[in-house]
Scaffold this active site. Structure first.
Site, short mmCIF file in Angstrom:
data_model
loop_
_atom_site.label_atom_id
_atom_site.label_comp_id
_atom_site.label_asym_id
_atom_site.label_seq_id
_atom_site.Cartn_x
_atom_site.Cartn_y
_atom_site.Cartn_z
N GLY A 44 0.85 -1.19 0.00
CA GLY A 44 0.00 0.00 0.00
C GLY A 44 0.88 1.23 0.00
O GLY A 44 2.03 1.18 0.47
N GLN A 49 3.54 9.77 0.93
CA GLN A 49 4.75 8.94 1.00
C GLN A 49 5.69 9.16 -0.19
O GLN A 49 6.86 8.80 -0.11
CB GLN A 49 4.39 7.45 1.09
N CYS A 87 5.54 -0.13 7.73
CA CYS A 87 5.32 1.00 6.83
C CYS A 87 6.61 1.30 6.08
O CYS A 87 7.68 1.36 6.68
CB CYS A 87 4.89 2.22 7.64
N LEU A 88 6.49 1.52 4.77
CA LEU A 88 7.65 1.86 3.95
C LEU A 88 8.31 3.14 4.44
O LEU A 88 9.51 3.35 4.24
CB LEU A 88 7.23 2.04 2.49
N HIS A 135 -4.56 2.01 7.56
CA HIS A 135 -3.18 2.50 7.54
C HIS A 135 -3.02 3.62 6.51
O HIS A 135 -2.45 4.68 6.79
CB HIS A 135 -2.25 1.32 7.23
N GLU A 136 -3.54 3.39 5.30
CA GLU A 136 -3.35 4.37 4.21
C GLU A 136 -4.18 5.64 4.46
O GLU A 136 -3.72 6.75 4.17
CB GLU A 136 -3.70 3.75 2.85
N HIS A 139 -2.37 7.87 6.77
CA HIS A 139 -1.33 8.66 6.09
C HIS A 139 -1.90 9.98 5.57
O HIS A 139 -1.24 11.02 5.61
CB HIS A 139 -0.74 7.90 4.90
ZN ZN Z 1 2.61 3.46 5.63
#
Ligand code: ZN
Length: 162
Positions: A44, A49, A87-88, A135-136, A139
């Site tokens: 995701g 990001q 998370c990236l 989660h997204e 963000h």
């Molecule tokens: Zn994330």
């Protein structure tokens, strides 16, 4: 290829702006988001990001793939579920791979929003897909999964970030 922003970058803490133009630039952005996500084996990715403070995310998890623009979540099943989440944008400073922690989420949600052509979308999700949508969407509100952790667990993750 767009770089993934990491914790400490103010764009990750800024609430993203709604998308208003469903044009070619938006379609290009979504393609770039998928490319950036797949390049690092992500499941995701949200606009902030890659440094784009717009309310859009892409996902490819549990054999479900897509994008949602201007998402909003409603809770279908408030039962808490706790599972590993990473998370990236929250990498280990040495290995550069995502840091994971047991993160509490809501078991079932429905996301509503728009697709790249401005058509309404509505997706009911449970399990890992529901976790991903939460989660997204976080963000897009300037939140990271570490904000959802108990204090000690959050501190343990943050100690390992760049
Ligand atoms: Zn994330």
């Amino acid at each position: 290829m767009r770089d993934i922003r990491t914790i400490g970058d103010p764009v990750l803490r800024t609430p993203a702006e709604p998308v208003t133009d469903f044009d070619r630039d938006l379609r290009r952005l979504i393609d770039e988001m998928f490319a950036a996500m797949y390049a690092v084996d992500g499941v995701g990715l949200a606009g902030p990001q890659i440094g784009v403070s717009r309310r859009v995310f892409v996902y490819d998890i549990a054999r479900r793939k897509g994008h949602v623009i201007n998402p909003s979540l409603t809770v279908d099943d408030p039962e808490p579920m706790v599972d590993d989440e990473g998370c990236l944008s929250v990498p280990d400073r040495e290995t550069r791979t995502p840091l994971y922690a047991k993160t509490p989420r809501t078991s079932g949600v429905t996301v509503t929003g728009l697709d790249r052509l401005g058509r309404p979308v509505r997706i009911k999700a449970r399990g890992s897909l529901a976790r991903c949508f939460q989660h997204e969407t976080d963000h897009l509100d300037g939140m990271l999964y570490v904000d959802r952790l108990p204090k000690d667990a959050a501190r343990a993750v943050l100690l390992k970030t760049p």
